[in-house]
Design a protein around this motif. Structure first.
Motif, PDB file in Angstrom:
ATOM      1  N   THR A   1       0.838  -1.209   0.000  1.00 21.32           N
ATOM      2  CA  THR A   1       0.000   0.000   0.000  1.00 21.32           C
ATOM      3  C   THR A   1       0.870   1.255   0.000  1.00 21.32           C
ATOM      4  O   THR A   1       0.514   2.273  -0.599  1.00 21.32           O
ATOM      5  N   SER A   2       2.022   1.159   0.654  1.00 26.18           N
ATOM      6  CA  SER A   2       2.899   2.332   0.676  1.00 26.18           C
ATOM      7  C   SER A   2       3.473   2.633  -0.699  1.00 26.18           C
ATOM      8  O   SER A   2       3.879   3.758  -0.979  1.00 26.18           O
ATOM      9  N   ASN A   3       3.483   1.655  -1.596  1.00 25.21           N
ATOM     10  CA  ASN A   3       3.946   1.893  -2.965  1.00 25.21           C
ATOM     11  C   ASN A   3       2.866   2.466  -3.868  1.00 25.21           C
ATOM     12  O   ASN A   3       3.158   2.989  -4.932  1.00 25.21           O
ATOM     13  N   VAL A   4       1.609   2.277  -3.469  1.00 23.84           N
ATOM     14  CA  VAL A   4       0.499   2.673  -4.349  1.00 23.84           C
ATOM     15  C   VAL A   4       0.406   4.191  -4.507  1.00 23.84           C
ATOM     16  O   VAL A   4       0.004   4.697  -5.543  1.00 23.84           O
ATOM     17  N   MET A   5       0.822   4.931  -3.497  1.00 27.02           N
ATOM     18  CA  MET A   5       0.672   6.397  -3.455  1.00 27.02           C
ATOM     19  C   MET A   5      -0.794   6.796  -3.642  1.00 27.02           C
ATOM     20  O   MET A   5      -1.149   7.620  -4.476  1.00 27.02           O
ATOM     21  N   LEU A   6      -1.629   6.153  -2.841  1.00 30.29           N
ATOM     22  CA  LEU A   6      -3.069   6.389  -2.929  1.00 30.29           C
ATOM     23  C   LEU A   6      -3.415   7.779  -2.412  1.00 30.29           C
ATOM     24  O   LEU A   6      -2.927   8.197  -1.358  1.00 30.29           O
ATOM     25  N   TRP A   7      -4.225   8.488  -3.168  1.00 31.83           N
ATOM     26  CA  TRP A   7      -4.631   9.840  -2.796  1.00 31.83           C
ATOM     27  C   TRP A   7      -6.049  10.066  -3.302  1.00 31.83           C
ATOM     28  O   TRP A   7      -6.333   9.818  -4.461  1.00 31.83           O
ATOM     29  N   SER A   8      -6.906  10.501  -2.424  1.00 31.16           N
ATOM     30  CA  SER A   8      -8.268  10.792  -2.879  1.00 31.16           C
ATOM     31  C   SER A   8      -8.467  12.302  -2.935  1.00 31.16           C
ATOM     32  O   SER A   8      -7.920  13.026  -2.106  1.00 31.16           O
ATOM     33  N   ILE A   9      -9.212  12.732  -3.909  1.00 35.36           N
ATOM     34  CA  ILE A   9      -9.366  14.173  -4.138  1.00 35.36           C
ATOM     35  C   ILE A   9     -10.766  14.589  -3.690  1.00 35.36           C
ATOM     36  O   ILE A   9     -11.758  14.278  -4.347  1.00 35.36           O
ATOM     37  N   GLN A  10     -10.799  15.279  -2.541  1.00 36.53           N
ATOM     38  CA  GLN A  10     -12.089  15.552  -1.909  1.00 36.53           C
ATOM     39  C   GLN A  10     -12.958  16.527  -2.707  1.00 36.53           C
ATOM     40  O   GLN A  10     -14.138  16.305  -2.873  1.00 36.53           O
ATOM     41  N   ASN A  11     -12.335  17.573  -3.225  1.00 36.38           N
ATOM     42  CA  ASN A  11     -13.185  18.583  -3.881  1.00 36.38           C
ATOM     43  C   ASN A  11     -13.642  18.168  -5.276  1.00 36.38           C
ATOM     44  O   ASN A  11     -14.367  18.882  -5.939  1.00 36.38           O
ATOM     45  N   LEU A  12     -13.219  16.977  -5.714  1.00 39.17           N
ATOM     46  CA  LEU A  12     -13.735  16.474  -6.993  1.00 39.17           C
ATOM     47  C   LEU A  12     -14.751  15.351  -6.786  1.00 39.17           C
ATOM     48  O   LEU A  12     -15.187  14.730  -7.737  1.00 39.17           O
ATOM     49  N   TYR A  13     -15.118  15.080  -5.520  1.00 40.39           N
ATOM     50  CA  TYR A  13     -16.151  14.076  -5.280  1.00 40.39           C
ATOM     51  C   TYR A  13     -17.505  14.772  -5.255  1.00 40.39           C
ATOM     52  O   TYR A  13     -17.722  15.718  -4.492  1.00 40.39           O
TER      53      TYR A  13
ATOM     54  N   CYS B   1      -3.399   7.207  -8.047  1.00 42.18           N
ATOM     55  CA  CYS B   1      -2.502   6.121  -7.633  1.00 42.18           C
ATOM     56  C   CYS B   1      -1.338   6.040  -8.610  1.00 42.18           C
ATOM     57  O   CYS B   1      -1.330   6.735  -9.621  1.00 42.18           O
ATOM     58  N   ARG B   2      -0.352   5.222  -8.283  1.00 42.06           N
ATOM     59  CA  ARG B   2       0.766   5.060  -9.198  1.00 42.06           C
ATOM     60  C   ARG B   2       0.317   4.279 -10.429  1.00 42.06           C
ATOM     61  O   ARG B   2      -0.562   3.429 -10.331  1.00 42.06           O
ATOM     62  N   HIS B   3       0.949   4.565 -11.580  1.00 39.40           N
ATOM     63  CA  HIS B   3       0.425   4.021 -12.838  1.00 39.40           C
ATOM     64  C   HIS B   3       0.457   2.495 -12.902  1.00 39.40           C
ATOM     65  O   HIS B   3      -0.381   1.884 -13.552  1.00 39.40           O
ATOM     66  N   ASP B   4       1.403   1.854 -12.192  1.00 40.08           N
ATOM     67  CA  ASP B   4       1.456   0.393 -12.274  1.00 40.08           C
ATOM     68  C   ASP B   4       0.561  -0.292 -11.241  1.00 40.08           C
ATOM     69  O   ASP B   4       0.625  -1.517 -11.082  1.00 40.08           O
ATOM     70  N   PHE B   5      -0.260   0.473 -10.534  1.00 42.84           N
ATOM     71  CA  PHE B   5      -1.190  -0.127  -9.574  1.00 42.84           C
ATOM     72  C   PHE B   5      -2.652   0.064  -9.985  1.00 42.84           C
ATOM     73  O   PHE B   5      -3.536  -0.162  -9.183  1.00 42.84           O
ATOM     74  N   VAL B   6      -2.851   0.473 -11.243  1.00 40.69           N
ATOM     75  CA  VAL B   6      -4.221   0.756 -11.673  1.00 40.69           C
ATOM     76  C   VAL B   6      -5.093  -0.505 -11.620  1.00 40.69           C
ATOM     77  O   VAL B   6      -6.216  -0.481 -11.103  1.00 40.69           O
ATOM     78  N   GLU B   7      -4.549  -1.623 -12.118  1.00 41.37           N
ATOM     79  CA  GLU B   7      -5.347  -2.860 -12.125  1.00 41.37           C
ATOM     80  C   GLU B   7      -5.628  -3.330 -10.691  1.00 41.37           C
ATOM     81  O   GLU B   7      -6.709  -3.806 -10.384  1.00 41.37           O
ATOM     82  N   ASN B   8      -4.619  -3.184  -9.830  1.00 40.54           N
ATOM     83  CA  ASN B   8      -4.839  -3.530  -8.420  1.00 40.54           C
ATOM     84  C   ASN B   8      -5.935  -2.670  -7.808  1.00 40.54           C
ATOM     85  O   ASN B   8      -6.759  -3.162  -7.037  1.00 40.54           O
ATOM     86  N   MET B   9      -5.922  -1.381  -8.154  1.00 38.60           N
ATOM     87  CA  MET B   9      -6.945  -0.488  -7.595  1.00 38.60           C
ATOM     88  C   MET B   9      -8.343  -0.841  -8.103  1.00 38.60           C
ATOM     89  O   MET B   9      -9.323  -0.730  -7.385  1.00 38.60           O
ATOM     90  N   ARG B  10      -8.416  -1.283  -9.360  1.00 33.63           N
ATOM     91  CA  ARG B  10      -9.715  -1.741  -9.890  1.00 33.63           C
ATOM     92  C   ARG B  10     -10.243  -2.905  -9.050  1.00 33.63           C
ATOM     93  O   ARG B  10     -11.425  -2.965  -8.709  1.00 33.63           O
ATOM     94  N   VAL B  11      -9.338  -3.839  -8.736  1.00 30.48           N
ATOM     95  CA  VAL B  11      -9.742  -5.002  -7.925  1.00 30.48           C
ATOM     96  C   VAL B  11     -10.171  -4.540  -6.535  1.00 30.48           C
ATOM     97  O   VAL B  11     -11.206  -4.970  -6.007  1.00 30.48           O
ATOM     98  N   ILE B  12      -9.374  -3.655  -5.954  1.00 26.15           N
ATOM     99  CA  ILE B  12      -9.671  -3.177  -4.595  1.00 26.15           C
ATOM    100  C   ILE B  12     -11.037  -2.487  -4.562  1.00 26.15           C
ATOM    101  O   ILE B  12     -11.838  -2.721  -3.656  1.00 26.15           O
ATOM    102  N   LEU B  13     -11.317  -1.676  -5.563  1.00 23.67           N
ATOM    103  CA  LEU B  13     -12.617  -0.986  -5.600  1.00 23.67           C
ATOM    104  C   LEU B  13     -13.753  -1.993  -5.805  1.00 23.67           C
ATOM    105  O   LEU B  13     -14.838  -1.830  -5.247  1.00 23.67           O
ATOM    106  N   SER B  14     -13.484  -3.030  -6.597  1.00 22.00           N
ATOM    107  CA  SER B  14     -14.564  -3.994  -6.832  1.00 22.00           C
ATOM    108  C   SER B  14     -14.790  -4.909  -5.629  1.00 22.00           C
ATOM    109  O   SER B  14     -15.841  -5.533  -5.518  1.00 22.00           O
ATOM    110  N   LEU B  15     -13.810  -4.989  -4.727  1.00 21.30           N
ATOM    111  CA  LEU B  15     -13.995  -5.827  -3.531  1.00 21.30           C
ATOM    112  C   LEU B  15     -14.781  -5.107  -2.429  1.00 21.30           C
ATOM    113  O   LEU B  15     -15.077  -5.701  -1.397  1.00 21.30           O
ATOM    114  N   ILE B  16     -15.087  -3.859  -2.651  1.00 22.60           N
ATOM    115  CA  ILE B  16     -15.880  -3.112  -1.652  1.00 22.60           C
ATOM    116  C   ILE B  16     -17.356  -3.449  -1.828  1.00 22.60           C
ATOM    117  O   ILE B  16     -17.899  -3.300  -2.920  1.00 22.60           O
ATOM    118  N   GLN B  17     -17.969  -3.921  -0.754  1.00 21.35           N
ATOM    119  CA  GLN B  17     -19.384  -4.301  -0.820  1.00 21.35           C
ATOM    120  C   GLN B  17     -20.283  -3.308  -0.108  1.00 21.35           C
ATOM    121  O   GLN B  17     -21.418  -3.090  -0.507  1.00 21.35           O
TER     122      GLN B  17
END
Lengths: 231, 128
Positions: B50-62, B73-89
């Protein structure tokens, strides 16, 4: 890009939502086609006709052994567009891989500590054109250590499928409309588990489309082995 | 107190902006959503990855109305982030599906392609 999710449960089987609700959600998620799965219990429930989404009539059989599987497959193969086998038992997994009437072997690692498949099964699956399913619900509904075991088993199966060129199909396996996901998200899961991105996307678009097309042509008596229509 | 200077572009890590939409019966609050995304990321990838992902959410664009937002996120973690978002129920008590609308390289293109029709709060259009 058209995406097909070939394994979705509705109230016709063990699902909580009706076909209409599931089709509505598929539309919101951008899915082109949906495999509405029913269990074979001596008769096959009819699916209501709904416009907008390509609904594939899929039937899942739950055999106890090889003989049961062969007999049931022979009986209903000409009545359904998609024939799936409920995996989990190694003997059933292997029998399904060795039977060319079967389209998809679902969750071969279900309820097991191992992956449920070996090189013999996957070789047979490749020869008989049986696709191995990667079921998203198994990952979604498991937690912590159990999820690790399931992901590990799926990775092993994908590795074998890559080695022997067997087909992999990714499905949501959803039993509620909230368990469904978009095609690209499901492809990302298969990609993260070890399949190339192109193949992962193909496991939700090209492969299911070709599979359904082939079976529909067979059902309509428009397809013969060894004969090809040239445009 | 002196601060470190910005790194030159060649030394900065490549980033991607993932534009997503939430499908739910009830509206989802931004803070709950961010907590859920962080928990899901930590569960799936662990602390080190997770420390490599450089995850950042942009509040004023929500946008709570259209339920669309952006995470970086970092460009090589895009597919991982897709999975992570899809695992949210669920977010809080609400059942959700997070659908990825697209991935872009800049906020500007994310805004133009996916968010322009929405009502962006606290965001001023750049004047040329």
């Amino acid at each position: 890009m058209p995406f097909y999710d070939l394994h979705v449960h509705t109230t016709l089987s063990i699902g909580e939502n009706s076909v209409e609700e599931v089709v509505d959600m598929a539309g919101r998620l951008g899915l082109t086609g949906l495999g509405v799965v029913r269990y074979y219990t001596g008769r096959i429930e009819k699916i209501p006709e709904i416009k907008g989404t390509d609904i594939v009539s899929a039937v899942m059989i739950k055999p106890d052994n090889k003989e049961d599987l062969d007999a049931t497959a022979k009986k209903i193969r000409n009545k359904v567009e998609l024939l799936m086998v409920h995996g989990g038992n190694y003997d059933v997994n292997r029998a399904a891989c060795e039977n060319s009437m079967i389209d998809i072997l679902c969750h071969p690692e279900l309820g097991r500590r191992d992956s449920g498949l070996d090189h013999i099964c996957v070789k047979a699956a490749q020869e008989n054109d049986v696709a191995i399913e990667i079921n998203f619900r198994e990952i979604l509904e498991s937690y912590k250590r159990q999820r690790v075991y399931i992901i590990s088993s799926m990775m092993k199966n994908i590795k074998l499928c890559r080695k022997y060129n067997a087909n992999v199909i990714t499905t949501s396996g959803a039993i509620t409309k909230w368990g469904m996901r978009g095609g690209r998200e499901l492809a990302a899961i298969t990609h993260v588990l070890g399949l190339d991105l192109g193949d992962a996307i193909s496991s939700l678009s090209m492969l299911p489309i070709e599979l359904v097309k082939k079976n529909r042509e067979k059902l309509a008596n428009r397809r013969w082995e060894g004969v090809k229509v040239v445009d | 107190m002196a601060e470190p200077r910005f790194l030159p572009p060649s030394l900065r890590s490549h980033k991607r902006y993932i534009v997503f939409e939430i499908i739910s019966d009830e509206p989802v609050v931004y803070n709950d959503l961010v907590n859920t995304i962080w928990n899901s990321t930590l569960n799936f990838l662990g602390e080190l990855e997770t420390s490599n992902v450089m995850l950042w959410s942009i509040q004023n664009l929500y946008d709570e109305k259209s339920q669309r937002g952006i995470i970086k996120c970092r460009h090589d973690f895009v597919e991982n982030m897709r999975v992570i978002l899809s695992l949210i129920q669920t977010v809080g008590e609400t059942k959700v599906i997070i659908k990825v609308l697209g991935v872009t390289g800049t906020i500007k293109s994310a805004r133009n392609k996916y968010l322009l029709s929405t009502d962006l709060r606290n965001f001023t259009e750049e004047k040329r």
